[in-house]
Design an enzyme around this catalytic site. Structure first.
Site, short mmCIF file in Angstrom:
data_model
loop_
_atom_site.label_atom_id
_atom_site.label_comp_id
_atom_site.label_asym_id
_atom_site.label_seq_id
_atom_site.Cartn_x
_atom_site.Cartn_y
_atom_site.Cartn_z
N HIS A 30 7.78 -20.11 51.83
CA HIS A 30 7.56 -18.83 51.42
C HIS A 30 7.51 -17.97 52.68
O HIS A 30 8.24 -16.73 52.72
CB HIS A 30 6.34 -18.53 50.53
CG HIS A 30 6.63 -19.46 49.18
ND1 HIS A 30 7.19 -18.84 48.14
CD2 HIS A 30 5.78 -20.31 48.73
CE1 HIS A 30 7.15 -19.81 47.15
NE2 HIS A 30 6.06 -20.82 47.26
N ILE A 31 6.66 -18.35 53.51
CA ILE A 31 6.45 -17.34 54.80
C ILE A 31 7.58 -17.35 55.70
O ILE A 31 8.16 -16.28 56.15
CB ILE A 31 5.17 -17.98 55.23
CG1 ILE A 31 4.00 -17.69 54.44
CG2 ILE A 31 4.89 -16.98 56.72
CD1 ILE A 31 2.53 -18.15 54.96
N ASP A 64 13.48 -27.50 58.87
CA ASP A 64 12.53 -27.97 57.89
C ASP A 64 12.89 -29.31 57.24
O ASP A 64 13.86 -29.77 57.28
CB ASP A 64 12.75 -26.87 56.65
CG ASP A 64 11.22 -26.84 55.92
OD1 ASP A 64 10.74 -28.09 55.42
OD2 ASP A 64 10.83 -25.87 55.52
N PRO A 71 2.57 -26.18 57.01
CA PRO A 71 1.11 -26.62 56.47
C PRO A 71 0.80 -27.45 57.75
O PRO A 71 1.70 -28.02 58.30
CB PRO A 71 1.22 -27.25 55.18
CG PRO A 71 2.60 -27.25 54.75
CD PRO A 71 3.45 -26.80 55.95
N CYS A 104 1.15 -18.64 63.81
CA CYS A 104 0.33 -18.02 62.55
C CYS A 104 -0.03 -18.98 61.52
O CYS A 104 -0.20 -18.62 60.37
CB CYS A 104 0.97 -16.79 62.01
SG CYS A 104 1.03 -15.44 63.01
N ARG A 136 -1.40 -23.07 61.71
CA ARG A 136 -2.60 -23.86 61.80
C ARG A 136 -2.73 -24.11 63.29
O ARG A 136 -1.81 -24.71 63.90
CB ARG A 136 -2.66 -25.11 60.86
CG ARG A 136 -2.97 -24.77 59.63
CD ARG A 136 -4.51 -24.21 59.32
NE ARG A 136 -4.66 -23.97 57.79
CZ ARG A 136 -4.71 -22.68 57.39
NH1 ARG A 136 -4.24 -21.79 57.97
NH2 ARG A 136 -5.01 -22.81 56.17
N ASP A 163 -2.66 -16.75 65.98
CA ASP A 163 -3.59 -16.23 64.91
C ASP A 163 -4.33 -17.23 64.44
O ASP A 163 -5.17 -17.07 63.93
CB ASP A 163 -2.52 -15.67 63.76
CG ASP A 163 -3.44 -14.92 62.90
OD1 ASP A 163 -4.32 -13.88 63.27
OD2 ASP A 163 -3.44 -15.44 61.52
N GLU A 191 -11.07 -22.76 66.30
CA GLU A 191 -11.31 -21.34 65.75
C GLU A 191 -12.50 -21.21 64.90
O GLU A 191 -13.14 -20.25 64.85
CB GLU A 191 -10.04 -20.71 65.08
CG GLU A 191 -9.99 -21.41 63.61
CD GLU A 191 -8.91 -20.82 62.93
OE1 GLU A 191 -7.88 -20.69 63.21
OE2 GLU A 191 -9.02 -20.22 61.80
#
Ligand code: COI
Length: 335
Positions: free
Chosen positions: A155-156, A175, A207, A233, A235, A259, A264
């Protein structure tokens, strides 16, 4: 029917109030605390739970939910790397997630990070703060004409592909399962190596499966073009941060925007008195560079996204509790 929510922030409360008002038959209660072994008991007496956190979901905490007779969990986000699915299977949980709360939120943030690096915004900001309004030598680059490599085209990644194409970039993508909606664009390369070798800008949108921990390691950085712009952005664990730091030190990487960070959870969502008080060595090794931008896992953080995270997760939790099929079930039988 009672649903208990963990980790509720101030910005979520209005959407929670709206959902509550539209569902008088469902009782909801919440805590600001995240879900841990200590806070698990807050859900006792509830039928389902809704949560979101970047910290791992502990087996001991899940076992407590199970002991309270709770078997329906809905997370308000997309990434599921905080779970060990074996724990969910062992305690017989059903899980839902929110896979499309707003791909645009992350894709637009990604785009802004690319632009900020290419137009050397951190350097101009520094000059501006010193009342230095001269152009030279802080000349920028354009997305137009660059090859942008997108790793992961769900989706992203597919929104990022469309935005980059609209800027006039040559988009290439990799992909393991190409997205049929993008295949007619002819953007796919066959291997990750091809993408690494050909891209001027690389952005990752996959992911974090166990097999993909440190997908981008020293070898991967070595394959990239000199001066490549690298964006994460997705993981932190997808990238070997020490290898990234070395690639920045050597000048191999022209700029990085992150990000998410491997460490983190020790830094983000906390308030320190000053940057120097952050003890994480990787954070400190990254932060004082003109060609590095760090944002504290905020790519997702828009009103549209937060609204959808609350509504979609609660709707699915209610569906499960009503014995109906949820819209976004997670198949926990596969890792
Ligand atoms: C996700 O949706 O997985 C995110 O990274 C957002 C965050 C609130 C956990």
């Amino acid at each position: 029917m009672k649903i208990y929510l963990y980790g509720i922030r101030e910005d979520e409360k209005e959407y929670l109030r709206q959902w509550d008002a539209a569902h008088p038959d469902v009782e909801i209660d919440y805590t600001h605390e995240i879900f841990t072994e200590e806070t698990a008991e807050l859900a006792e007496g509830s039928d389902g739970v809704v949560m979101v956190q970047t910290q791992p979901y502990s087996r001991a905490a899940l076992e407590k939910l199970h002991d309270f007779g709770i078997s329906k969990i809905s997370v308000r986000n997309v990434g599921l790397d905080g779970f060990d699915f074996q724990d969910l299977r062992d305690f017989d949980f059903s899980l839902t997630y929110v896979p499309v709360y707003s791909p645009n939120a992350i894709a637009e943030h990604t785009t802004s990070l690319i632009l900020r690096l290419l137009r050397r915004v951190p350097e101009f900001d520094k000059k501006f703060a010193n009342a230095d309004f001269r152009w030279f030598p802080t000349i920028g680059e354009e997305i137009h004409g660059k090859t942008v490599g997108i790793i992961g085209t769900g989706h992203i990644g597919s929104v990022v592909a469309r935005i980059m194409a609209a800027f006039g970039a040559k988009v290439i993508a990799y992909d393991i399962a190409p997205n049929p909606a993008l295949e007619n664009l002819g953007i796919y390369v066959d291997t990750l190596d091809e993408l690494l070798e050909q891209s001027d800008i690389i952005t990752i949108h996959t992911p974090l499966a166990k097999k993909d921990i440190h997908m981008i390691d020293a070898d991967a950085f070595a394959k990239m073009k000199d001066g490549v712009i690298f964006i994460n952005c997705a993981r932190g664990g997808l990238v070997d941060t020490d290898a990234l730091i070395k690639a920045l030190d050597s000048g191999k990487i022209g700029g990085a925007a992150l990000d998410v960070l491997e460490s983190e959870n020790d830094v983000f969502q906390k308030k320190f008195d000053k940057i120097e008080d952050v003890k994480d060595p990787q954070f400190q090794a990254l932060i004082n560079r003109d060609n590095v931008i760090i944002t504290p896992h905020t790519a997702f953080y828009t009103t549209t996204a937060v609204h959808n995270m609350i509504f979609d997760s609660l709707n699915d939790n209610q569906r499960m509790l009503d014995g109906k099929a949820p819209k976004y079930p997670v198949d926990i039988s596969v890792e």
